[in-house]
Design a protein around this motif. Structure first.
Motif, PDB file in Angstrom:
ATOM      1  N   LEU A  33       7.324   4.447  -3.524  1.00 60.74           N
ATOM      2  CA  LEU A  33       6.399   3.785  -3.315  1.00 60.74           C
ATOM      3  C   LEU A  33       6.322   2.410  -3.693  1.00 60.74           C
ATOM      4  O   LEU A  33       5.301   1.412  -3.464  1.00 60.74           O
ATOM      5  CB  LEU A  33       5.057   4.320  -3.779  1.00 60.74           C
ATOM      6  CG  LEU A  33       4.419   5.833  -2.905  1.00 60.74           C
ATOM      7  CD1 LEU A  33       3.895   6.745  -3.864  1.00 60.74           C
ATOM      8  CD2 LEU A  33       3.922   5.599  -1.779  1.00 60.74           C
ATOM      9  N   ALA A  34       7.033   1.657  -4.912  1.00 58.09           N
ATOM     10  CA  ALA A  34       7.118   0.530  -5.446  1.00 58.09           C
ATOM     11  C   ALA A  34       7.583  -0.344  -4.334  1.00 58.09           C
ATOM     12  O   ALA A  34       7.400  -1.600  -4.005  1.00 58.09           O
ATOM     13  CB  ALA A  34       8.534   0.787  -6.355  1.00 58.09           C
TER      14      ALA A  34
ATOM     15  N   LEU B 277      11.487   5.358  -6.262  1.00 59.68           N
ATOM     16  CA  LEU B 277      11.485   3.893  -5.864  1.00 59.68           C
ATOM     17  C   LEU B 277       9.891   3.721  -4.515  1.00 59.68           C
ATOM     18  O   LEU B 277       9.915   2.146  -4.460  1.00 59.68           O
ATOM     19  CB  LEU B 277      12.093   3.433  -5.314  1.00 59.68           C
ATOM     20  CG  LEU B 277      13.227   3.054  -7.419  1.00 59.68           C
ATOM     21  CD1 LEU B 277      15.072   2.708  -6.916  1.00 59.68           C
ATOM     22  CD2 LEU B 277      12.871   1.956  -8.400  1.00 59.68           C
TER      23      LEU B 277
ATOM     24  N   PHE C 232      -2.701   7.361   2.596  1.00 61.66           N
ATOM     25  CA  PHE C 232      -1.839   6.172   2.351  1.00 61.66           C
ATOM     26  C   PHE C 232      -2.328   5.290   3.263  1.00 61.66           C
ATOM     27  O   PHE C 232      -1.340   5.824   4.551  1.00 61.66           O
ATOM     28  CB  PHE C 232      -0.344   6.739   2.003  1.00 61.66           C
ATOM     29  CG  PHE C 232      -0.417   7.240   0.650  1.00 61.66           C
ATOM     30  CD1 PHE C 232      -0.179   8.473   0.834  1.00 61.66           C
ATOM     31  CD2 PHE C 232       0.496   6.345  -0.046  1.00 61.66           C
ATOM     32  CE1 PHE C 232      -0.142   8.948  -0.507  1.00 61.66           C
ATOM     33  CE2 PHE C 232       0.579   7.245  -1.355  1.00 61.66           C
ATOM     34  CZ  PHE C 232       0.354   8.673  -1.537  1.00 61.66           C
TER      35      PHE C 232
ATOM     36  N   LEU D  50       0.755   5.298  -9.234  1.00 64.93           N
ATOM     37  CA  LEU D  50       2.326   5.510  -7.620  1.00 64.93           C
ATOM     38  C   LEU D  50       3.215   4.709  -7.050  1.00 64.93           C
ATOM     39  O   LEU D  50       4.336   5.015  -7.197  1.00 64.93           O
ATOM     40  CB  LEU D  50       1.714   6.553  -6.861  1.00 64.93           C
ATOM     41  CG  LEU D  50       0.822   8.027  -7.686  1.00 64.93           C
ATOM     42  CD1 LEU D  50       0.421   8.193  -5.839  1.00 64.93           C
ATOM     43  CD2 LEU D  50       1.657   8.634  -7.764  1.00 64.93           C
TER      44      LEU D  50
ATOM     45  N   ASP E 134      -1.841  13.292   4.834  1.00 63.08           N
ATOM     46  CA  ASP E 134      -1.358  14.845   4.785  1.00 63.08           C
ATOM     47  C   ASP E 134      -2.564  15.974   3.751  1.00 63.08           C
ATOM     48  O   ASP E 134      -3.633  15.237   3.390  1.00 63.08           O
ATOM     49  CB  ASP E 134      -0.603  15.365   3.993  1.00 63.08           C
ATOM     50  CG  ASP E 134      -0.429  14.529   2.309  1.00 63.08           C
ATOM     51  OD1 ASP E 134      -0.998  15.429   2.226  1.00 63.08           O
ATOM     52  OD2 ASP E 134       0.315  13.289   2.331  1.00 63.08           O
TER      53      ASP E 134
END
Ligand code: ADP
Length: 265
Positions: free
Chosen positions: A231-232, A229, A257, A209, A196
């Protein structure tokens, strides 16, 4: 360090051997501390919307009892808070399910082109709402990995949703799918990058992150319906696929990413 000492008796009650086992317990203590922190954080995250819900119930039963306009407004807020709790519980359950399967390697051939196409269709309305142009650049007719379809959908839904939410409104989000030779060893990796052109992320936050409940800006995350939660969950799913998540960002210019998983064939 934890020490365990045992003696092995020889003839006539004499001690022949002494065995000393030394174990490094710092790692175990760290894991235990993380678990305690996680339970405390999860309880706090659930208690916040619950406290707000209870507050509105009391107001509706008391001072706002006969105020129709206030009632409508409060009910909207209550619905949003209940939805937030529900999303949080769904994410907590997803995390524990993925953790439970951490050691099981996914084994179905999955074409990431199809997975990403599906995710883009699902998120097209959100992109449109934010005036974001969502593009997919497929470099190959098929990009296959061994995987779990629903989990991979989850990974790219989270990444693309974040790019739309935290990227620039009216900006663009680009998804690229390609094959790259593996850094070491033979074969190739399937690489999917979600980029992005929003504010990006300061370097100090990048390594954190993927921690549970870590958010750069808690208020902004809440306002956008985040649970902290996402990205975990992404990290755990990618790890189960024996892959890597690489986060790159230039503050002020955007974020990228990338998910890298061994390619089939
Ligand atoms: P959340 O539910 O808060 O979105 P995530 O785990 O998905 O939780 O993301 C954690 C944090 O990482 C977000 O709160 C946000 O601060 C930051 N973040 C994630 N994606 C981006 C992005 N594309 N650009 C800038 N910041 C991001």
């Amino acid at each position: 360090v934890e020490a365990q000492i045992s003696t092995i008796a020889g003839a006539a009650g004499k001690t022949d051997f002494v065995v000393i086992v030394l174990r490094d317990v710092t790692q175990r203590q760290r894991v235990e501390q993380m678990r305690v922190d996680f339970v405390a954080n999860a309880s706090h995250e659930l208690r916040t919307p619950l406290a707000s819900l209870l507050g509105f119930v009391e107001t509706l039963q008391g001072p706002a009892r006969n105020d129709a306009a206030a009632r409508e407004k409060f009910l909207d807020i209550m619905r949003a808070q209940a939805n937030r709790m529900s999303r949080l519980i769904d994410d907590l359950l997803s995390l524990s399910r993925i953790e439970l399967n951490a050691h099981v390697r996914p084994d179905k051939p999955i074409d990431l082109n199809i997975v990403v196409g599906h995710v883009a269709d699902t998120l097209a309305p959100l992109a449109e709402d934010r005036g974001v142009a969502l593009t997919i650049d497929k470099r190959l007719p098929a990009l296959e990995v061994l995987g779990e379809r629903d989990e991979l959908i989850r990974v790219f839904e989270n990444l693309v949703e974040n790019a739309i939410k935290y990227g620039a409104s009216g900006g663009k989000v680009e998804i690229t799918l390609e094959s790259q030779p593996r850094a070491r060893g033979k074969g190739a990796e399937a690489v999917v990058t979600v980029r992005d052109y929003g504010p990006g992320i300061e370097a100090e936050h990048v390594p954190r992150l993927t921690e549970r409940f870590y958010r750069v800006d808690v208020a902004k995350s809440r306002e956008k319906g985040g649970t902290g939660l996402g990205l975990a969950i992404v990290k755990h799913i990618v790890a189960r696929h024996r892959g890597r998540l690489v986060i790159e960002s230039v503050p002020g210019e955007g974020a990228a990413f990338s998910v890298r998983i061994d390619q089939l064939g």
